[in-house]
Design a protein around this motif. Structure first.
Motif, PDB file in Angstrom:
ATOM      1  N   ASN A 424      -6.396 -32.127 -12.599  1.00 23.64           N
ATOM      2  CA  ASN A 424      -6.848 -30.962 -13.355  1.00 23.64           C
ATOM      3  C   ASN A 424      -5.719 -29.944 -13.494  1.00 23.64           C
ATOM      4  O   ASN A 424      -5.233 -29.411 -12.504  1.00 23.64           O
ATOM      5  N   ALA A 425      -5.315 -29.706 -14.716  1.00 22.19           N
ATOM      6  CA  ALA A 425      -4.231 -28.750 -14.962  1.00 22.19           C
ATOM      7  C   ALA A 425      -4.678 -27.338 -14.578  1.00 22.19           C
ATOM      8  O   ALA A 425      -5.874 -27.033 -14.535  1.00 22.19           O
ATOM      9  N   SER A 426      -3.702 -26.466 -14.311  1.00 14.51           N
ATOM     10  CA  SER A 426      -4.007 -25.062 -14.000  1.00 14.51           C
ATOM     11  C   SER A 426      -4.658 -24.391 -15.208  1.00 14.51           C
ATOM     12  O   SER A 426      -4.358 -24.736 -16.354  1.00 14.51           O
ATOM     13  N   ARG A 427      -5.531 -23.408 -14.927  1.00 13.40           N
ATOM     14  CA  ARG A 427      -6.216 -22.692 -16.014  1.00 13.40           C
ATOM     15  C   ARG A 427      -6.062 -21.187 -15.817  1.00 13.40           C
ATOM     16  O   ARG A 427      -6.010 -20.708 -14.686  1.00 13.40           O
ATOM     17  N   LEU A 428      -6.029 -20.476 -16.947  1.00 20.65           N
ATOM     18  CA  LEU A 428      -5.802 -19.029 -16.900  1.00 20.65           C
ATOM     19  C   LEU A 428      -6.659 -18.328 -17.958  1.00 20.65           C
ATOM     20  O   LEU A 428      -6.752 -18.797 -19.093  1.00 20.65           O
ATOM     21  N   LEU A 429      -7.282 -17.208 -17.551  1.00 27.76           N
ATOM     22  CA  LEU A 429      -8.063 -16.381 -18.490  1.00 27.76           C
ATOM     23  C   LEU A 429      -7.779 -14.911 -18.172  1.00 27.76           C
ATOM     24  O   LEU A 429      -7.883 -14.497 -17.013  1.00 27.76           O
ATOM     25  N   PHE A 430      -7.396 -14.137 -19.189  1.00 30.45           N
ATOM     26  CA  PHE A 430      -7.228 -12.693 -18.973  1.00 30.45           C
ATOM     27  C   PHE A 430      -8.614 -12.054 -18.901  1.00 30.45           C
ATOM     28  O   PHE A 430      -9.454 -12.267 -19.786  1.00 30.45           O
ATOM     29  N   THR A 431      -8.839 -11.277 -17.841  1.00 32.52           N
ATOM     30  CA  THR A 431     -10.166 -10.667 -17.641  1.00 32.52           C
ATOM     31  C   THR A 431     -10.219  -9.224 -18.146  1.00 32.52           C
ATOM     32  O   THR A 431     -11.232  -8.549 -18.012  1.00 32.52           O
ATOM     33  N   ILE A 432      -9.096  -8.751 -18.708  1.00 33.08           N
ATOM     34  CA  ILE A 432      -9.092  -7.435 -19.357  1.00 33.08           C
ATOM     35  C   ILE A 432      -8.739  -7.634 -20.829  1.00 33.08           C
ATOM     36  O   ILE A 432      -8.210  -8.681 -21.202  1.00 33.08           O
ATOM     37  N   ARG A 433      -9.051  -6.648 -21.656  1.00 41.90           N
ATOM     38  CA  ARG A 433      -8.763  -6.769 -23.081  1.00 41.90           C
ATOM     39  C   ARG A 433      -7.265  -6.625 -23.333  1.00 41.90           C
ATOM     40  O   ARG A 433      -6.535  -6.046 -22.535  1.00 41.90           O
ATOM     41  N   ARG A 434      -6.825  -7.140 -24.484  1.00 41.10           N
ATOM     42  CA  ARG A 434      -5.399  -7.090 -24.825  1.00 41.10           C
ATOM     43  C   ARG A 434      -4.886  -5.654 -24.858  1.00 41.10           C
ATOM     44  O   ARG A 434      -3.796  -5.359 -24.353  1.00 41.10           O
ATOM     45  N   ASP A 435      -5.678  -4.717 -25.431  1.00 39.31           N
ATOM     46  CA  ASP A 435      -5.209  -3.326 -25.514  1.00 39.31           C
ATOM     47  C   ASP A 435      -5.093  -2.699 -24.132  1.00 39.31           C
ATOM     48  O   ASP A 435      -4.225  -1.874 -23.877  1.00 39.31           O
ATOM     49  N   GLU A 436      -5.974  -3.136 -23.183  1.00 41.66           N
ATOM     50  CA  GLU A 436      -5.879  -2.622 -21.801  1.00 41.66           C
ATOM     51  C   GLU A 436      -4.612  -3.136 -21.125  1.00 41.66           C
ATOM     52  O   GLU A 436      -3.997  -2.436 -20.318  1.00 41.66           O
ATOM     53  N   LEU A 437      -4.237  -4.357 -21.470  1.00 42.00           N
ATOM     54  CA  LEU A 437      -3.042  -4.959 -20.881  1.00 42.00           C
ATOM     55  C   LEU A 437      -1.798  -4.130 -21.216  1.00 42.00           C
ATOM     56  O   LEU A 437      -0.952  -3.882 -20.366  1.00 42.00           O
ATOM     57  N   TYR A 438      -1.717  -3.669 -22.457  1.00 45.50           N
ATOM     58  CA  TYR A 438      -0.548  -2.894 -22.878  1.00 45.50           C
ATOM     59  C   TYR A 438      -0.532  -1.487 -22.276  1.00 45.50           C
ATOM     60  O   TYR A 438       0.494  -0.823 -22.278  1.00 45.50           O
ATOM     61  N   LYS A 439      -1.686  -1.006 -21.786  1.00 43.76           N
ATOM     62  CA  LYS A 439      -1.745   0.344 -21.192  1.00 43.76           C
ATOM     63  C   LYS A 439      -1.347   0.348 -19.717  1.00 43.76           C
ATOM     64  O   LYS A 439      -1.243   1.405 -19.101  1.00 43.76           O
ATOM     65  N   ILE A 451       4.165 -12.377 -18.520  1.00 49.23           N
ATOM     66  CA  ILE A 451       2.997 -12.063 -19.359  1.00 49.23           C
ATOM     67  C   ILE A 451       3.311 -12.317 -20.826  1.00 49.23           C
ATOM     68  O   ILE A 451       2.521 -12.932 -21.555  1.00 49.23           O
ATOM     69  N   GLN A 452       4.486 -11.877 -21.270  1.00 52.76           N
ATOM     70  CA  GLN A 452       4.870 -12.078 -22.668  1.00 52.76           C
ATOM     71  C   GLN A 452       4.993 -13.572 -23.004  1.00 52.76           C
ATOM     72  O   GLN A 452       4.580 -14.018 -24.081  1.00 52.76           O
ATOM     73  N   THR A 453       5.531 -14.337 -22.057  1.00 53.44           N
ATOM     74  CA  THR A 453       5.695 -15.782 -22.282  1.00 53.44           C
ATOM     75  C   THR A 453       4.337 -16.476 -22.357  1.00 53.44           C
ATOM     76  O   THR A 453       4.123 -17.357 -23.191  1.00 53.44           O
ATOM     77  N   VAL A 454       3.404 -16.080 -21.478  1.00 51.03           N
ATOM     78  CA  VAL A 454       2.045 -16.655 -21.508  1.00 51.03           C
ATOM     79  C   VAL A 454       1.396 -16.370 -22.856  1.00 51.03           C
ATOM     80  O   VAL A 454       0.809 -17.255 -23.491  1.00 51.03           O
ATOM     81  N   LEU A 455       1.510 -15.111 -23.329  1.00 48.94           N
ATOM     82  CA  LEU A 455       0.874 -14.721 -24.589  1.00 48.94           C
ATOM     83  C   LEU A 455       1.490 -15.457 -25.791  1.00 48.94           C
ATOM     84  O   LEU A 455       0.788 -15.774 -26.751  1.00 48.94           O
ATOM     85  N   ARG A 456       2.802 -15.726 -25.714  1.00 45.58           N
ATOM     86  CA  ARG A 456       3.455 -16.455 -26.811  1.00 45.58           C
ATOM     87  C   ARG A 456       3.139 -17.950 -26.771  1.00 45.58           C
ATOM     88  O   ARG A 456       3.110 -18.604 -27.800  1.00 45.58           O
ATOM     89  N   SER A 457       2.915 -18.477 -25.554  1.00 45.10           N
ATOM     90  CA  SER A 457       2.787 -19.930 -25.379  1.00 45.10           C
ATOM     91  C   SER A 457       1.366 -20.450 -25.532  1.00 45.10           C
ATOM     92  O   SER A 457       1.169 -21.623 -25.878  1.00 45.10           O
ATOM     93  N   TYR A 458       0.365 -19.609 -25.244  1.00 40.07           N
ATOM     94  CA  TYR A 458      -1.019 -20.094 -25.228  1.00 40.07           C
ATOM     95  C   TYR A 458      -1.911 -19.166 -26.054  1.00 40.07           C
ATOM     96  O   TYR A 458      -1.794 -17.947 -25.966  1.00 40.07           O
ATOM     97  N   THR A 459      -2.803 -19.779 -26.844  1.00 43.60           N
ATOM     98  CA  THR A 459      -3.723 -18.981 -27.667  1.00 43.60           C
ATOM     99  C   THR A 459      -5.091 -18.898 -27.000  1.00 43.60           C
ATOM    100  O   THR A 459      -5.453 -19.746 -26.186  1.00 43.60           O
TER     101      THR A 459
END
Length: 644
Positions: A424-439, A451-459
């Motif tokens: 089973n491959a590793s799994r990831l889910l952001f539990t805050i909204r994208r706008d909260e992440l930038y704050k 974080i930037q690499t994850v956002l560019r690499s996975y939809t």
């Protein structure tokens, strides 16, 4: 001039494809017969030993047809390797295996419908999923290939219930021919494969299982590690050493390192990245020896293996033949050696109760599984549960090996499905909204980069779990894998992400509701008949290693239903018999016993010993070298004596 017949045109096309994609001018052995048979739409079974060129028998006819070839195989390493090799040749191929996300599987299946792909490699377990069966009916399938087809037979040594679903797939694809391939099948298994795959008529092509360049040797020894080192020092070239369990792989590798022999170990419990690195080191010769369990070798093509050594006995001739056959696939001289001690007989017989525990024990395991999951009577059907066998055994005071066997028997009896370790491959889910992440406040250069690499690499990482790869993230960020892991754990602790690291997990799937223990039935076909066949396979293995009068190659061929009138002339039995017949010399074993008996009475010079034993000088010198290497005999002031 009359036009060429369709068969002649097909044969010409096949030859052109072989030359175009593989660069060969001619087919080998029975390859062409199998290709012509499946090309004419006939269900076909091909029996080809390891290294016989099985892949060409389905890849060439599939390229000659319109549509997609589905290749069913349990070997993920083989899937990846063949897909990669086909892509290098400009042939479109895909694979579906454990660890892929639902979206990746969907995309792959859609590509098979619309993308003009020629090959889809898939594991037998995936055949039974609703998503696959729905998409399958929209694919233009030209043929089905069943690799390792002996796995469909309960008479076989490696029966896998998931293979039985292939017959159902055939019903969804009426008229599509099937090509079954195997390197190991007894006459009974050959008939069973065809029946279970619903062959329209029996149609078998056999390639001789004889390996003329491979010398089969059995060495009787009370000190296996000393004999192992002796062989590796006397012989050069790449080697595989097979042992029974994971712990032994590490122990033997450490022993070899201490003796300055480059080695790696390999077993099913290693993560894929480690497996790939070690396999690569061994393939390139950076590491000379691979010490492994039977998890190693399937789908791995290294032609120049000079020696395969079994430190522990396999529990069937089929398994031994397949593992030994990985030596000398380049056609050059190679050796398959078993190191046998008298204690091995007891060890092998102990596997019978381990593999077939008592029925009452199996029923108790079933009952304790219900307690473990707190499953109520009548509940359970279609439930899927992760299964930690160590935790289960600790709670209910069991040993893992018989529990594993009990669960496999319950699987065959139809009460549950016990899967092997699923990657089973590793799994990831952001539990805050994208706008909260930038704050968020500055979290450090490495964290920002990750974080930037994850956002560019996975939809879709803000809406659903995405399957991620820490090794890939490490390469893209320039961080180490451990740094990536530690940063992800840090984000999880701060409740910014939900992170489920990669793990290997077996599963238990309830195929029916929980029943009372007294109503649990284990049919004779699942238990008694399979146990009898298992005992016969063990007896055949023991007959092979204890025999000292019949050519070993002939013994192996006879087991697979092939009669051979000539001796191989190169196994230890043939050499021993030839020495005895041609020169009147005693066999190597007899000579060793006599020599040690003489030296136990008094020390002797080599010349005096030769006269006393009445043997040729060269024969005695070879034997003395061997005994001196093993430290059984020592020379003191020119006199030979037994080492105390």
């Amino acid at each position: 001039m009359s036009p060429a017949s369709p068969n002649s045109q097909l044969s010409t096309l096949n030859s052109q494809l072989l030359k175009q994609y593989w660069g060969y001018d001619n087919f080998r052995g029975i390859q062409e017969d199998i290709i012509n048979s499946i090309g004419e739409g006939k269900d076909t079974l091909g029996l080809m030993p390891t290294g016989g060129g099985k892949s060409i028998t389905f890849q060439v006819p599939a390229l000659a047809k319109e549509g997609l070839c589905i290749v069913i195989t349990p070997l993920i390493a083989l899937m990846k390797d063949q897909v990669q090799n086909l892509k290098k040749r400009g042939i479109k191929a895909l694979a579906i295996y454990s660890g892929m996300s639902r979206q990746e599987i969907l995309t792959t299946l859609e590509n098979c419908i619309f993308g003009n792909f020629k090959f889809l490699y898939i594991s037998p377990e995936r055949l039974d999923t609703e998503i696959f069966r729905t998409k399958l009916q929209r694919m233009n399938v030209c043929m089905i290939t069943v690799d390792e087809s002996h796995c469909i037979s309960q008479w076989g040594y490696d029966f896998r219930p998931a293979y039985l679903k292939i017959a159902e797939i055939r019903e969804l694809l009426p008229g599509v021919p099937v090509l079954a391939l195997t390197a190991t099948a007894t006459p009974a298994v050959v008939k069973d494969i065809q029946a279970r795959l619903h062959f329209r008529e029996e149609n078998v092509f056999r390639m001789s299982f004889e390996r003329k360049n491979l010398a089969y040797i059995v060495r009787n020894t009370d000190n296996k590690t000393r004999e192992l080192l002796h062989i590796l020092r006397r012989m050069s070239g790449s080697a595989i050493i097979y042992v029974r369990n994971r712990r032994r792989t590490k122990e033997i590798t450490e022993l070899l390192h201490n003796e300055d022999i480059t080695a790696d170990f390999y077993h099913a419990g290693l993560d894929n990245a480690t497996k790939d690195i070690r396999q690569q080191r061994w393939q390139t010769g950076e590491s000379r020896v691979m010490v492994a369990t039977n998890a190693f070798g399937m789908g791995i093509d290294k032609p120049d293996v000079r020696i395969v050594i079994h430190l522990d006995l396999p529990d069937s001739i089929e398994a031994y033949f397949q593992e030994a056959g990985r030596a000398g696939r380049d056609g050059e001289k190679a050796y398959a050696v078993i190191l046998y001690a008298k204690s091995d007989k007891t060890t092998l017989h102990k596997r019978i109760p381990d593999t077939f525990p008592e029925k009452d024990y199996i029923k108790e395991v079933y009952e304790h599984i219900q307690y473990y999951y707190q499953m109520a009577m009548g509940d359970g059907q279609d439930c899927v549960r992760e299964f930690n066998i160590e935790d289960f055994c600790r709670k209910f005071k069991y040993f893992p090996v018989p529990v594993d066997s009990a669960l496999k028997i319950l699987t065959q009896a139809g009460y549950l499905e016990y899967t092997d370790e699923q990657d089973n491959a590793s799994r990831l889910l952001f539990t805050i909204r994208r706008d909260e992440l930038y704050k968020l406040r500055e979290m450090g250069e490495n964290m920002d980069k990750l974080i930037q690499t994850v956002l560019r690499s996975y939809t879709g990482v803000f809406t659903d779990f995405a399957f991620i790869n820490e090794d890939s993230l490490a390469v893209r960020t320039g961080l180490t894998r451990k740094q990536v892991y530690d940063l992800l754990i840090q984000l999880a602790k701060q409740r910014i992400v939900s992170y489920i690291p990669h793990k290997k997990t077996p599963y238990i799937i309830y195929t029916r509701e929980r029943v009372e223990m007294r109503h649990l039935q284990i049919p004779r076909s699942v238990y008694e008949e399979r146990k009898e066949r298992y005992e016969k396979r063990i007896d055949a293995m023991l007959d092979y290693v204890t025999n000292d009068t019949v050519c070993r190659s002939r013994m192996l061929l006879r087991y697979f239903g092939e009669t051979n009138e000539h001796n191989c002339g190169q196994c230890d039995t043939c050499i021993s018999l030839r020495n005895k017949e041609v020169t009147g010399q005693p066999s190597s074993k007899e000579l060793t016993a006599k020599l040690l008996h003489v030296l136990s009475r008094q020390a002797m010079s080599p010349a005096a010993l030769a006269g006393h034993l009445s043997v040729e000088k060269e024969t005695l010198i070879d034997l003395l070298h061997e005994l001196l290497d093993k430290d059984q005999v020592i020379a003191v002031d020119g006199m030979l004596q037994i080492k105390k």
